[in-house]
Design a protein around this motif. Structure first.
Motif, PDB file in Angstrom:
ATOM      1  N   HIS A   1      -9.632   0.481  -2.764  1.00 46.74           N
ATOM      2  CA  HIS A   1      -9.681  -0.269  -1.495  1.00 46.74           C
ATOM      3  C   HIS A   1      -9.318   0.630  -0.323  1.00 46.74           C
ATOM      4  CE1 HIS A   1      -8.021  -2.935   1.677  1.00 46.74           C
ATOM      5  NE2 HIS A   1      -9.005  -3.747   1.307  1.00 46.74           N
ATOM      6  N   ALA A   2      -8.254   1.422  -0.493  1.00 48.16           N
ATOM      7  CA  ALA A   2      -7.828   2.326   0.570  1.00 48.16           C
ATOM      8  C   ALA A   2      -8.862   3.418   0.828  1.00 48.16           C
ATOM      9  CB  ALA A   2      -6.484   2.962   0.206  1.00 48.16           C
ATOM     10  N   ALA A   3      -9.475   3.933  -0.245  1.00 48.93           N
ATOM     11  CA  ALA A   3     -10.489   4.986  -0.088  1.00 48.93           C
ATOM     12  C   ALA A   3     -11.678   4.467   0.719  1.00 48.93           C
ATOM     13  CB  ALA A   3     -10.949   5.475  -1.460  1.00 48.93           C
ATOM     14  N   SER A   4     -12.110   3.237   0.419  1.00 47.60           N
ATOM     15  CA  SER A   4     -13.224   2.650   1.147  1.00 47.60           C
ATOM     16  C   SER A   4     -12.877   2.434   2.615  1.00 47.60           C
ATOM     17  CB  SER A   4     -13.618   1.315   0.502  1.00 47.60           C
ATOM     18  OG  SER A   4     -14.645   0.683   1.233  1.00 47.60           O
ATOM     19  N   THR A   5     -11.660   1.934   2.874  1.00 48.65           N
ATOM     20  CA  THR A   5     -11.230   1.702   4.256  1.00 48.65           C
ATOM     21  C   THR A   5     -11.099   3.011   5.021  1.00 48.65           C
ATOM     22  OG1 THR A   5      -9.987  -0.243   3.486  1.00 48.65           O
ATOM     23  CG2 THR A   5      -9.485   0.576   5.688  1.00 48.65           C
ATOM     24  N   MET A   6     -10.529   4.027   4.375  1.00 46.17           N
ATOM     25  CA  MET A   6     -10.375   5.326   5.028  1.00 46.17           C
ATOM     26  C   MET A   6     -11.728   5.927   5.385  1.00 46.17           C
ATOM     27  SD  MET A   6      -7.201   7.430   3.327  1.00 46.17           S
ATOM     28  CE  MET A   6      -7.789   7.275   1.652  1.00 46.17           C
ATOM     29  N   ALA A   7     -12.687   5.818   4.465  1.00 42.80           N
ATOM     30  CA  ALA A   7     -14.012   6.388   4.728  1.00 42.80           C
ATOM     31  C   ALA A   7     -14.666   5.714   5.926  1.00 42.80           C
ATOM     32  CB  ALA A   7     -14.893   6.237   3.489  1.00 42.80           C
TER      33      ALA A   7
ATOM     34  N   VAL B   1     -19.947   4.928   0.249  1.00 42.00           N
ATOM     35  CA  VAL B   1     -18.607   4.771  -0.327  1.00 42.00           C
ATOM     36  C   VAL B   1     -18.255   3.293  -0.449  1.00 42.00           C
ATOM     37  CG1 VAL B   1     -16.152   5.221   0.009  1.00 42.00           C
ATOM     38  CG2 VAL B   1     -17.822   7.007   0.545  1.00 42.00           C
ATOM     39  N   SER B   2     -18.516   2.523   0.598  1.00 42.59           N
ATOM     40  CA  SER B   2     -18.192   1.089   0.575  1.00 42.59           C
ATOM     41  C   SER B   2     -19.034   0.347  -0.463  1.00 42.59           C
ATOM     42  CB  SER B   2     -18.419   0.482   1.962  1.00 42.59           C
ATOM     43  OG  SER B   2     -17.558   1.065   2.912  1.00 42.59           O
ATOM     44  N   LEU B   3     -20.334   0.680  -0.550  1.00 41.97           N
ATOM     45  CA  LEU B   3     -21.211   0.018  -1.521  1.00 41.97           C
ATOM     46  C   LEU B   3     -20.798   0.320  -2.952  1.00 41.97           C
ATOM     47  CD1 LEU B   3     -24.701   0.569   0.177  1.00 41.97           C
ATOM     48  CD2 LEU B   3     -23.464  -1.603  -0.061  1.00 41.97           C
ATOM     49  N   LEU B   4     -20.458   1.565  -3.216  1.00 39.17           N
ATOM     50  CA  LEU B   4     -20.041   1.934  -4.563  1.00 39.17           C
ATOM     51  C   LEU B   4     -18.686   1.336  -4.906  1.00 39.17           C
ATOM     52  CD1 LEU B   4     -21.137   5.686  -4.624  1.00 39.17           C
ATOM     53  CD2 LEU B   4     -22.288   3.749  -5.688  1.00 39.17           C
ATOM     54  N   ALA B   5     -17.785   1.282  -3.933  1.00 40.00           N
ATOM     55  CA  ALA B   5     -16.464   0.700  -4.168  1.00 40.00           C
ATOM     56  C   ALA B   5     -16.579  -0.773  -4.526  1.00 40.00           C
ATOM     57  CB  ALA B   5     -15.579   0.883  -2.939  1.00 40.00           C
ATOM     58  N   ALA B   6     -17.557  -1.468  -3.930  1.00 35.63           N
ATOM     59  CA  ALA B   6     -17.747  -2.899  -4.210  1.00 35.63           C
ATOM     60  C   ALA B   6     -18.184  -3.150  -5.641  1.00 35.63           C
ATOM     61  CB  ALA B   6     -18.774  -3.482  -3.240  1.00 35.63           C
ATOM     62  N   ARG B   7     -18.701  -2.132  -6.337  1.00 40.66           N
ATOM     63  CA  ARG B   7     -19.143  -2.299  -7.725  1.00 40.66           C
ATOM     64  C   ARG B   7     -18.008  -2.155  -8.728  1.00 40.66           C
ATOM     65  NH1 ARG B   7     -24.933   0.816  -8.293  1.00 40.66           N
ATOM     66  NH2 ARG B   7     -25.936  -0.042  -6.431  1.00 40.66           N
ATOM     67  N   ILE B   8     -16.883  -1.663  -8.286  1.00 37.47           N
ATOM     68  CA  ILE B   8     -15.776  -1.399  -9.192  1.00 37.47           C
ATOM     69  C   ILE B   8     -14.940  -2.660  -9.361  1.00 37.47           C
ATOM     70  CG2 ILE B   8     -13.705  -0.008  -9.561  1.00 37.47           C
ATOM     71  CD1 ILE B   8     -15.014   2.180  -7.875  1.00 37.47           C
ATOM     72  N   ARG B   9     -14.790  -3.096 -10.595  1.00 30.25           N
ATOM     73  CA  ARG B   9     -14.014  -4.284 -10.906  1.00 30.25           C
ATOM     74  C   ARG B   9     -13.038  -3.974 -12.047  1.00 30.25           C
ATOM     75  NH1 ARG B   9     -15.769  -5.464  -6.827  1.00 30.25           N
ATOM     76  NH2 ARG B   9     -16.863  -7.335  -6.138  1.00 30.25           N
ATOM     77  N   PRO B  10     -11.744  -4.298 -11.861  1.00 28.09           N
ATOM     78  CA  PRO B  10     -11.158  -4.804 -10.616  1.00 28.09           C
ATOM     79  C   PRO B  10     -10.990  -3.673  -9.603  1.00 28.09           C
ATOM     80  CG  PRO B  10      -9.440  -4.458 -12.227  1.00 28.09           C
ATOM     81  CD  PRO B  10     -10.736  -4.155 -12.932  1.00 28.09           C
ATOM     82  N   MET B  11     -11.036  -4.035  -8.320  1.00 26.67           N
ATOM     83  CA  MET B  11     -10.841  -3.030  -7.276  1.00 26.67           C
ATOM     84  C   MET B  11      -9.353  -2.736  -7.129  1.00 26.67           C
ATOM     85  SD  MET B  11     -11.939  -2.993  -3.233  1.00 26.67           S
ATOM     86  CE  MET B  11     -13.691  -2.861  -3.558  1.00 26.67           C
ATOM     87  N   THR B  12      -8.978  -1.525  -7.418  1.00 22.62           N
ATOM     88  CA  THR B  12      -7.580  -1.119  -7.326  1.00 22.62           C
ATOM     89  C   THR B  12      -7.193  -0.859  -5.871  1.00 22.62           C
ATOM     90  OG1 THR B  12      -8.131   1.230  -7.570  1.00 22.62           O
ATOM     91  CG2 THR B  12      -7.757  -0.037  -9.593  1.00 22.62           C
ATOM     92  N   PRO B  13      -5.898  -0.853  -5.571  1.00 18.00           N
ATOM     93  CA  PRO B  13      -5.468  -0.535  -4.208  1.00 18.00           C
ATOM     94  C   PRO B  13      -5.958   0.837  -3.743  1.00 18.00           C
ATOM     95  CG  PRO B  13      -3.654  -1.515  -5.426  1.00 18.00           C
ATOM     96  CD  PRO B  13      -4.763  -1.289  -6.412  1.00 18.00           C
TER      97      PRO B  13
END
Length: 371
Positions: free
Chosen positions: A290-296, A275-287
């Motif tokens: 960011h929250a989904a990655s932190t929650m996971a 989840v964190s690796l895939l979230a880092a590929r998303i630009r721009p990272m929306t709130p």
């Protein structure tokens, strides 16, 4: 949904059902029904979007704080808990441990807070959230869960992107402030030092197999490679279906079952890292991302961090803390909370995958999943 994560949950639940049936055959039906409820809850939560969790995060966190206060007023305990009050009992099946839900509430609240406010400012507010939650659990007292809750807060700060230097200063400052009150706390709750001193002087007892951990180790060893099954001759020791259940898993399913427990927790860690690796590929990272990655990440640490503490106690590294093995031990509070946490990881994975750029899907997903 993540098939890997679902497989990990089913594997842990199956091994737990075998172990509980071995240690306490009278509880196997009750445990099985609670596992089914937990699995259904995971599947339901997995269908929600992370925005739903963020919307209700503050209310959920404040609700858990109210429950923790109620524990201090009308809470109940057991003989095994040393007289501490950690449960709310409303009769029948309505008996649960609010500190388990408090950890999940903290995950949601901090994830929502950092996604809305950022990580460069307002750290005092985030620190206060961690300290209030931890302090209420300490007052029960429940040292094991309070340490896990505080550690969870640190992990969430790191996952959200707070600088390591800020986290280090936070930890150092809090440690210095806590020193004066530590002696008073230990005097009021002498069982903590008694457990630690007993753990330190346990060597001679283990050699003759007279203490419960020593008996659990013998059961674990006697299981061999494949296990002796639920009906094999075994030792009787404390919390064989809860805190020391890994020994029962080893006895009934052998080394293979113990390895499968570790493998299942690794799959949970691996899914959260995806989840964190895939979230880092998303630009721009929306709130929301960011929250989904932190929650996971927070939900993963809730599960695996607690598992490591439980396994360390079973191995004799830590003194007994009363922390169950997630998704394996008997106990509805833990099953309920950990099932919710898994559902959050499922939800975060689905949200992140849906937001990936077209060129990263599905080839990038396959590449990450194979790492």
């Amino acid at each position: 949904m993540s098939i890997q994560l679902l497989l990990a949950q089913i594997l842990l639940m199956a091994l737990g059902l075998i172990a509980v049936g071995t240690a306490r055959p009278d509880l196997i039906v009750d445990h099985g029904l609670k596992l089914l409820v937990g699995l259904g809850l995971t599947l339901f939560i997995a269908r929600l979007r992370p925005t739903a969790f963020l919307k209700w995060a503050t209310f959920a966190w404040l609700g858990t704080l109210i429950l923790l206060v109620l524990v201090l007023i009308i809470g109940v305990g057991t003989a095994e808990s040393g007289g501490t009050k950690r449960w709310l009992d409303f009769g029948g099946p309505f008996r649960f441990q609010p500190s388990e839900l408090a950890k999940l509430g903290l995950v949601l609240q901090l994830s929502s807070f950092f996604s809305r406010r950022g990580v460069e400012r307002k750290l005092i507010s985030a620190t206060a959230m961690i300290l209030v939650t931890t302090a209420l659990i300490i007052l029960e007292p429940d040292m094991g869960t309070s340490v896990l809750t505080f550690g969870l807060g640190i992990v969430l700060m790191f996952a959200a992107g707070v600088r390591i230097s800020n986290i280090a200063w936070f930890g150092l400052g809090l440690g210095l402030l806590a020193i004066p009150g530590l002696n008073i706390y230990l005097q009021r709750h002498p069982y903590i030092l008694e457990r630690w001193n007993g753990h330190q002087s346990r060597g001679d007892t283990v050699s003759v197999g007279l203490d419960h951990i020593g008996l659990a180790h013998r059961d674990l060893t006697n299981g061999g490679l494949w296990g002796l099954g639920p009906d094999g001759p075994r030792y009787i020791y404390f919390a064989a279906h809860t805190d020391m259940i890994i020994a029962t898993v080893g006895f009934s399913t052998g080394l293979l079952g113990v390895v499968m427990v570790f493998f299942a927790y690794w799959m949970i860690v691996n899914t959260a890292l995806q989840v964190s690796l895939l979230a880092a590929r998303i630009r721009p990272m929306t709130p929301e991302i960011h929250a989904a990655s932190t929650m996971a990440t927070g939900a993963m640490f809730m599960i695996v961090g607690q598992a490591m503490v439980n396994l360390a106690v079973a191995a004799g590294i830590f003194p007994v803390t009363g922390v169950p093995l997630p998704l394996v031990s008997y106990g509805f509070s833990s099953i309920l909370t950990m099932s919710l946490a898994l559902g959050i990881i499922h939800s975060a994975m689905r949200e992140v995958r849906s937001q990936l750029p077209a060129e990263n899907d599905p080839a990038a997903l396959m590449a990450v999943a194979s790492d």
